[in-house]
Design an enzyme around this catalytic site. Sequence first.
Site, short mmCIF file in Angstrom:
data_model
loop_
_atom_site.label_atom_id
_atom_site.label_comp_id
_atom_site.label_asym_id
_atom_site.label_seq_id
_atom_site.Cartn_x
_atom_site.Cartn_y
_atom_site.Cartn_z
N GLU A 1 7.39 -5.78 -6.62
CA GLU A 1 8.58 -5.94 -5.79
C GLU A 1 8.28 -6.89 -4.65
OE1 GLU A 1 10.06 -2.35 -3.98
OE2 GLU A 1 9.71 -1.17 -5.78
N GLU B 1 5.85 4.07 -5.20
CA GLU B 1 5.19 4.02 -3.88
C GLU B 1 4.80 5.40 -3.37
OE1 GLU B 1 8.00 1.95 -1.39
OE2 GLU B 1 7.19 0.00 -1.93
#
Length: 708
Positions: A336, A179
Amino acid sequence: MPLVPPPAPAVADGLAAVPDRTGLRVPPRAWPVRLSPIAFGGDYTPEQWPDAVRREDVALMREAGVTAVTVGVFAWAMLEPAEGRYTFGWLDTVLDRLAEAGIAVDLATPTAAPPPWFSTTYPETLPVARDGSTLGIGARESFCPSSSRYRDAATGIARRLAERYRDHPALAMWHVNNEYGAHVAGCHCPESERSFREWLRTRHGDLDALNEAWGTAFWSQRYQDWAEITVPRVAPMPVNPAQQLDFHRFTDDEFRACFRAERDAIRELTPDIPITTNFMATACPRMDYWRWADEVDVVANNHYLVAEDPEGHVELAMSADVARSLNDGSPWVLMEHSTSAVNWQPRNLAKAPGQLRRNSLTHVARGADAAMFFQWRASRAGAEKFHSAMLPHGGTRTRVWHEVTALGSDLSALREIAGSRVTAEVGMLWDWESWWALELEYRPSIDVTYLDAVRRFYAALWRRNETVDFVRPGADPSKFRLLVVPSLYLTTPTTAAVLRTYVEGGGRLLVSFFSGIVDEHDAVHPGGFPGPLREVLGLWIDEFHPLPAAAAVHLDPAPAADTRSRLRLRATVWSEEVVCEGAEVIWRFADGPDCGLPALTRHPLGAGAAWYLATRPDGEGVDRVLDLVLADAGITGGRTPEGVEAVRRASPLGSYLFLVNHGPVDTTVPGGGVDLLTGERWADGVRVPAGGVTVVREDRTADGDTHR
Ligand code: GAL
């Protein structure tokens, strides 16, 4: 989306049609074959556990039907405990056991969490906040994206991993970092400042051009020397908006350079293994994921529900549609999501029974060929111990574990849908740069935000089961019958020209207020609003009239307009003085500062038409706007009972209708086919239980009609 299945697509429309990229062994958007058919698993952090637990992990993964795990995301300190000293032994064992169990590995580079020894030896690699304070260690993501020391070290450990595991049978995909840009909005250290100046030289060429682009004649900001230019700092008043916008672009570029450095090192050693990093499609306003999508082999996305949002499932669908669109419509990786509660919201509500299944299968319905979670086993210690996991603290007797194993079976039953694609008739423009610019300081109203603008239209389309593809600014939208452009504050002449060509060629365009305002330097387009959209929309705007907080205006159909709506609609936030120059008035403001003036207009142009909405209607108002615009675009759609989401994936093998029932009542949707999750055959209507999901391989005849 019509409820009637389409005819079978030609094989050429499938994955095989993805163009090859010269010089690369992995063509972009190619599905990582070792994750096939549908990957199921999550982040696995064995470094937290003793060996006995690690052994149990693999056994339980098999029990749950886990097919793939992400390993090593934050394991740097455990892999290189001191500079140049590597401890790969534990990872060797973990990967060997996973390979033996037939579980594929998405191997992560651990570079999102530099170890304490690194940050203390090289404190200049720590990120510096806008106020000049250095962000500390003891958390994660403590690195400056411009630091050459950090980049070298990150590339070094990535290369080491690739050297060691290049031939490992478990290796299915590389997962670089984590991320990017999620926690550091930009670094303000001296090295970043030097890089920013270099970046600006490349972008603007010389100081005169920069001064012109930033409008530095105003407020005495004219720069005489590059050395005078700083990264945006805490200042007495808002820093020059063009400077801030360039800093956003610079930061995005710097993080991408970090990714590229690691990726290229890995690719050299494992040219056949796809490489990705995980995005946060709708949740990270800092990265321009269109540009990122150009760099990864396959798009991987993370999504976490905002648990208290009653429409969270709609936002989930939007995130999935953005992820698919970033991946050019090909199957993408849901890297995720959570099995139940997260730990970082103000109140971390657990998912209700069945919600995990609905959430995961919605991502799959919208093109994910993977359903992966953070994380496999709940951590006992550390910041995320209250975050849900596939294997909760309570172990295999828990409800979540049972739901997880059931999902494993569902995904196995759905394997034939792998590789199929979602089709959409509606496109929606999505632009990160415009988002950045729209939300800088000193705008006409703080109530105008980008996500709100997009979500209002998205939610209305979701309610009608109109699947949306998101469109990159400047990309050709001609395959869509309707293109929605929510509040595109920053509009370049190129984007405007594409929109005009689209309409002239027969497209239907819907643009909402506060669009076409500034150019790429955040300078107002000459001649006022809506700048380069004036001709296509057939109107101009004399003045904005943002509304006070909690104030509302009302809208009435214009007497002469051909409209099905006879309702008085309510709107908030915005009103403006629209002057038509060829556009016809469909609705007018019934009160407020622009009483009697146009609120919704339609401009016929060439073979198409451009609609403009000058305010922010309530949900019902957006529904009524879409009634008109979709009808104009010839999109009839298929309604399902309220709260039942319908999405179709199709491939040469079949047409698959996903029905997700978010409501409390069992329901039946027209159609027929084989229920892939239960094996049942639905002949006259497909049953979707309350809170449940049904996936049918639809019956279809040669002309694409249902069996009936
Ligand atoms: C993600 C992150 C994971 C984990 C998760 C918790 O943003 O990638 O490592 O922290 O959030 O929800």
